[in-house]
Design a protein around this motif. Structure first.
Motif, short mmCIF file in Angstrom:
data_model
loop_
_atom_site.label_atom_id
_atom_site.label_comp_id
_atom_site.label_asym_id
_atom_site.label_seq_id
_atom_site.Cartn_x
_atom_site.Cartn_y
_atom_site.Cartn_z
N VAL A 25 0.80 -1.19 -0.10
CA VAL A 25 -0.17 0.00 0.07
C VAL A 25 0.89 1.18 0.10
O VAL A 25 0.71 2.25 -0.60
CB VAL A 25 -1.04 0.03 1.28
N ALA A 26 1.84 1.11 0.89
CA ALA A 26 2.69 2.51 0.83
C ALA A 26 3.43 2.74 -0.55
O ALA A 26 3.56 3.68 -0.79
CB ALA A 26 3.98 2.08 1.98
N ALA A 27 3.69 1.70 -1.27
CA ALA A 27 4.37 1.81 -2.42
C ALA A 27 3.18 2.42 -3.39
O ALA A 27 3.62 3.26 -4.44
CB ALA A 27 5.05 0.27 -2.94
N LEU A 28 2.23 1.73 -3.40
CA LEU A 28 1.14 2.32 -4.24
C LEU A 28 0.93 3.71 -4.06
O LEU A 28 0.47 4.57 -5.19
CB LEU A 28 -0.20 1.48 -4.24
N ILE A 29 0.89 4.27 -2.88
CA ILE A 29 0.58 5.77 -2.42
C ILE A 29 1.79 6.93 -3.11
O ILE A 29 1.56 7.62 -3.56
CB ILE A 29 0.52 5.84 -1.04
N VAL A 30 3.23 6.17 -2.69
CA VAL A 30 4.15 7.31 -2.84
C VAL A 30 4.45 7.21 -4.47
O VAL A 30 5.05 8.15 -5.03
CB VAL A 30 5.34 6.92 -2.08
N LEU A 31 4.53 6.25 -5.20
CA LEU A 31 4.85 6.03 -6.49
C LEU A 31 4.31 7.09 -7.70
O LEU A 31 5.16 7.70 -8.45
CB LEU A 31 4.82 4.79 -7.05
N PRO A 32 3.14 7.48 -7.53
CA PRO A 32 2.85 8.54 -8.36
C PRO A 32 3.20 9.67 -8.08
O PRO A 32 3.38 10.54 -9.07
CB PRO A 32 1.08 8.49 -8.17
N PHE A 33 3.67 10.20 -7.16
CA PHE A 33 4.18 11.40 -6.78
C PHE A 33 5.80 11.37 -6.83
O PHE A 33 6.43 12.28 -7.23
CB PHE A 33 3.89 11.74 -5.35
N ALA A 34 6.34 10.17 -6.68
CA ALA A 34 7.73 9.84 -7.03
C ALA A 34 8.34 10.22 -8.44
O ALA A 34 9.23 10.91 -8.68
CB ALA A 34 8.31 8.40 -6.79
N GLY A 35 7.50 9.92 -9.42
CA GLY A 35 7.74 10.31 -10.82
C GLY A 35 8.00 11.70 -11.11
O GLY A 35 8.90 12.14 -11.52
N ARG A 36 6.99 12.56 -10.49
CA ARG A 36 6.76 14.00 -10.87
C ARG A 36 8.21 14.57 -9.95
O ARG A 36 8.79 15.59 -10.21
CB ARG A 36 5.69 14.53 -10.15
N VAL B 21 10.41 3.92 -3.89
CA VAL B 21 10.96 5.21 -4.62
C VAL B 21 12.43 4.82 -5.11
O VAL B 21 12.74 5.51 -5.74
CB VAL B 21 10.80 6.51 -3.83
N MET B 22 12.88 4.03 -4.37
CA MET B 22 14.51 3.58 -4.54
C MET B 22 14.31 3.20 -6.12
O MET B 22 15.43 3.34 -7.21
CB MET B 22 15.13 2.56 -4.04
N GLN B 23 13.53 2.32 -6.57
CA GLN B 23 13.53 1.69 -7.87
C GLN B 23 13.65 2.60 -8.96
O GLN B 23 14.42 2.61 -9.84
CB GLN B 23 12.27 0.52 -7.92
N PRO B 24 12.41 3.26 -9.21
CA PRO B 24 12.48 4.16 -10.43
C PRO B 24 13.76 5.33 -10.13
O PRO B 24 14.26 5.86 -11.27
CB PRO B 24 11.12 5.06 -10.14
N ALA B 25 14.10 5.63 -8.89
CA ALA B 25 15.30 6.74 -8.68
C ALA B 25 16.48 6.28 -9.40
O ALA B 25 17.27 6.75 -10.21
CB ALA B 25 15.34 7.38 -7.33
N LEU B 26 16.90 4.93 -9.22
CA LEU B 26 18.11 4.25 -9.57
C LEU B 26 17.82 4.15 -10.94
O LEU B 26 19.00 4.08 -11.67
CB LEU B 26 18.17 2.95 -8.63
N ALA B 27 16.82 3.38 -11.43
CA ALA B 27 16.69 3.34 -12.78
C ALA B 27 16.67 4.49 -13.80
O ALA B 27 17.62 4.56 -14.81
CB ALA B 27 15.13 2.78 -13.14
N THR B 28 16.44 5.70 -13.20
CA THR B 28 16.39 7.02 -13.88
C THR B 28 17.68 7.42 -13.78
O THR B 28 18.70 7.87 -15.00
CB THR B 28 15.71 7.98 -13.20
N MET B 29 18.38 7.08 -12.93
CA MET B 29 19.95 7.41 -12.85
C MET B 29 20.79 6.62 -13.67
O MET B 29 21.84 7.12 -14.40
CB MET B 29 20.66 7.41 -11.22
N ILE B 30 20.39 5.41 -13.87
CA ILE B 30 21.09 4.48 -14.80
C ILE B 30 20.92 5.18 -16.40
O ILE B 30 21.94 5.11 -17.23
CB ILE B 30 20.62 3.01 -14.93
N VAL B 31 19.65 5.42 -16.45
CA VAL B 31 19.25 5.85 -17.83
C VAL B 31 20.35 7.30 -18.09
O VAL B 31 20.85 7.45 -19.20
CB VAL B 31 17.81 6.37 -18.03
N ASP B 32 20.25 7.94 -17.03
CA ASP B 32 21.01 9.42 -17.34
C ASP B 32 22.60 9.22 -17.51
O ASP B 32 23.20 9.92 -17.91
CB ASP B 32 20.61 10.27 -16.05
#
Length: 425
Positions: free
Chosen positions: A50-61, A108-119
Motif C-alpha cells: 500500500v505504501a508503494a502504491l501511494i508514493v510512486l505516483p508522486f515519485a515520478g513527478r 521510490v528507490m527503484q525508479p530513482a536508481l533506474a533513472t540514474m542508470i538511464v542518465d
C-alpha cells in the motif's frame, strides 16, 4: 563504466544486500518474536504494498522536477529510519508505521536508481547497465539472506534488532556513496518528441506503446514474480508434495540461473528485437508451467516431481535474465526527453500492483485448485507472447532494435560520435 555508474551499481548491491537481510524474516519477527500474531504480520506485508502504491505516483513527478539523486537520498533516509524503528518497535501501531516508512522508501528507490542508470548510460551501454543492475540485485539479496539467516535467533529479539540496524546502516552508507555522484546529461535513444514535464501522467496515458508495455508488464509480474512465494510454493507443497528444503533449493536454482546466465543471455538478446525477446520469455515460462504441471499432476516418482519443480524456478530465472536488459531500457527509450523518472515510476507502480494482486489470486488457487491454477498461468504466459508481438507493432525501429539502427549509421560511414548523436533523434 564511468565513476557515476560504478557508484550506482554499488548502490544497487548495497540496497539489495540490506533488503535480503530482513525481508525473508519479517513474518517470523512480527508474528513470533514480537508476539503480535499472524494477522499483524500479514498487515505488515500489505502495508509494504500500500505504501508503494501511494508514493510512486508522486515519485515520478519529483524525479522529473528535482532529479533522481535528491529523490533517492530522501528515499534512503526514509527507509533507514523505517528499518531502524522496525527493529525497535514493540507494538502493532509502531510496527505498521515503521513498515510504511520502509516500504515507501524501498518503492521510490527503484525508479530513482533506474533513472540514474538511464542518465549515466548511452544507447550502446544501457542494456548492459540494466543487466548488471539485475545481476547485483539478485546477488545482493541472496548473500544478504544467507548471512541474515545465520545472524537471527527466533528466541532473541535483539538479534533481529541488530539485523534491522544493519539494514539501516546499508541505506545510510548508500547515501554517502551516492552523494558524491556527478550526474551527466546522457544521450538516449528516443523515438518520441520532446515534451514538457506538465501533465506528465496525461502525456504518458497518450503514449500508446507505453500503455501497452504497462499492460504487458502487469502480466509479466503477475504471472511470474507474483507467484514465487505464494501460489507456486503453495502448489508445490500441496499438489507436488515438495518439502520445504526442496522449495528452498528451487528458489536457489532461480537465483543461480540468473547469476550464471545473465551475461551469456545478454550477448544473445542484444542483437534481437526487444518485442521478440519478451515473446520468447512468454514461451519459456509456458514450458516452466508445464513442468510445474507435471510435478503436481503427473504420475512420476517424487524425485521426478521435485526435479520438475526445481526446473520450473530455473526456467523462470532464465526468462528474468532475458527481461532485465530488455524491458527497463525500453521504458527509458519510450520516455520523452526529461520524462524518464515519470515513466520509470509508472512502470514501478504497475509492478507493485501486479505483486499485490498476484499472491491474492494465485495463493488460494495454488493451494486448492491445482489443475485450474496451472492452466490459468500457462495461458497468461502464452498471453505474454501475444502481447509482446502486438507491442512490437507500436514500436519504432529505433525502440525495438536500437542495435540495427546504430549499425546502419556506421555502415553509411558515420563516425562513432555521430552514432551516439543519432540515437537522440
Amino acid at each position: 563504466m564511468g565513476a557515476a555508474m560504478r557508484r550506482i551499481h554499488v548502490g544497487n548491491a548495497l540496497s539489495a544486500f540490506g533488503l535480503g537481510f530482513t525481508v525473508p524474516y519479517l513474518y517470523v519477527y512480527v508474528a513470533q518474536v514480537r508476539g503480535l500474531g499472524a494477522m499483524t504480520a500479514g498487515l505488515v506485508l500489505a502495508v509494504f504494498a500500500v505504501a508503494a502504491l501511494i508514493v510512486l505516483p508522486f515519485a515520478g513527478r519529483a524525479i522529473v522536477r528535482r532529479g533522481p539523486l535528491p529523490v533517492l537520498i530522501a528515499a534512503l533516509v526514509t527507509a533507514a529510519l523505517g528499518a531502524l524503528s522496525l527493529g525497535l518497535a514493540g507494538s502493532a501501531a509502531a510496527v505498521l508505521i515503521s513498515a510504511a516508512a520502509l516500504g515507501a522508501g524501498q518503492a521510490v528507490m527503484q525508479p530513482a536508481l533506474a533513472t540514474m542508470i538511464v542518465d549515466c548510460s548511452s544507447a550502446d551501454t544501457r542494456s548492459r547497465a540494466f543487466a548488471m543492475q539485475f545481476f547485483l540485485q539478485n546477488l545482493g539479496l541472496g548473500v544478504g539472506g544467507l548471512i541474515g539467516g545465520h545472524l537471527v535467533d527466533a528466541s532473541d529479539a535483539s538479534s533481529f534488532t541488530l539485523l534491522f540496524a544493519i539494514e539501516a546502516a546499508m541505506f545510510l552508507l548508500l547515501v554517502v556513496v551516492l552523494a558524491t555522484v556527478r550526474m551527466p546529461r546522457s544521450p538516449r535513444i528516443d523515438g518520441t518528441p520532446v515534451r514538457s514535464a506538465k501533465d506528465g501522467w496525461k502525456q504518458l496515458a497518450g503514449n500508446r506503446a507505453m500503455v501497452q508495455l504497462c499492460v504487458l508488464g502487469f502480466v509479466l509480474f503477475f504471472a511470474c514474480y507474483g507467484q514465487f512465494e505464494s501460489g507456486l510454493s503453495a502448489y508445490g507443497v500441496e499438489a507436488a508434495g515438495i518439502s520445504t528444503s526442496a522449495l528452498g533449493t528451487a528458489l536457489a536454482a532461480n537465483t543461480a540461473m540468473i547469476v550464471v546466465a545473465q551475461f551469456a543471455v545478454l550477448r544473445f538478446v542484444e542483437r534481437r528485437r526487444r518485442s521478440r525477446v519478451i515473446a520468447a520469455v512468454g514461451l519459456i515460462w509456458a514450458v516452466a508451467w508445464l513442468a510445474a504441471g507435471y510435478a503436481g499432476l503427473g504420475h512420476g516418482s517424487q524425485e521426478m516431481a521435485t526435479a520438475a519443480f526445481i526446473s520450473t524456478y530455473a526456467l523462470f530465472g532464465l526468462g528474468e535474465a532475458m527481461l532485465s536488459p530488455t524491458v527497463a531500457p525500453l521504458v527509458a527509450d519510450l520516455a520523452p526527453s526529461g520524462m524518464a523518472g515519470q515513466y520509470n515510476s509508472a512502470f514501478a507502480l504497475v509492478k507493485q500492483l501486479a505483486l499485490a494482486v498476484g499472491p491474492a489470486v494465485g495463493g488460494p488457487m495454488g493451494a486448492a485448485l491445482h489443475g485450474p491454477y496451472i492452466v490459468t498461468f500457462l495461458l497468461f504466459s502464452l498471453g505474454i507472447s501475444v502481447l509482446a508481438v502486438r507491442l512490437g507493432r507500436q514500436l519504432t525501429e529505433v525502440q525495438d532494435q536500437p542495435w540495427q539502427a546504430r549499425s546502419r549509421i556506421v555502415t553509411r560511414g558515420a563516425a562513432p560520435s555521430e552514432v551516439v548523436a543519432a540515437g537522440q533523434g
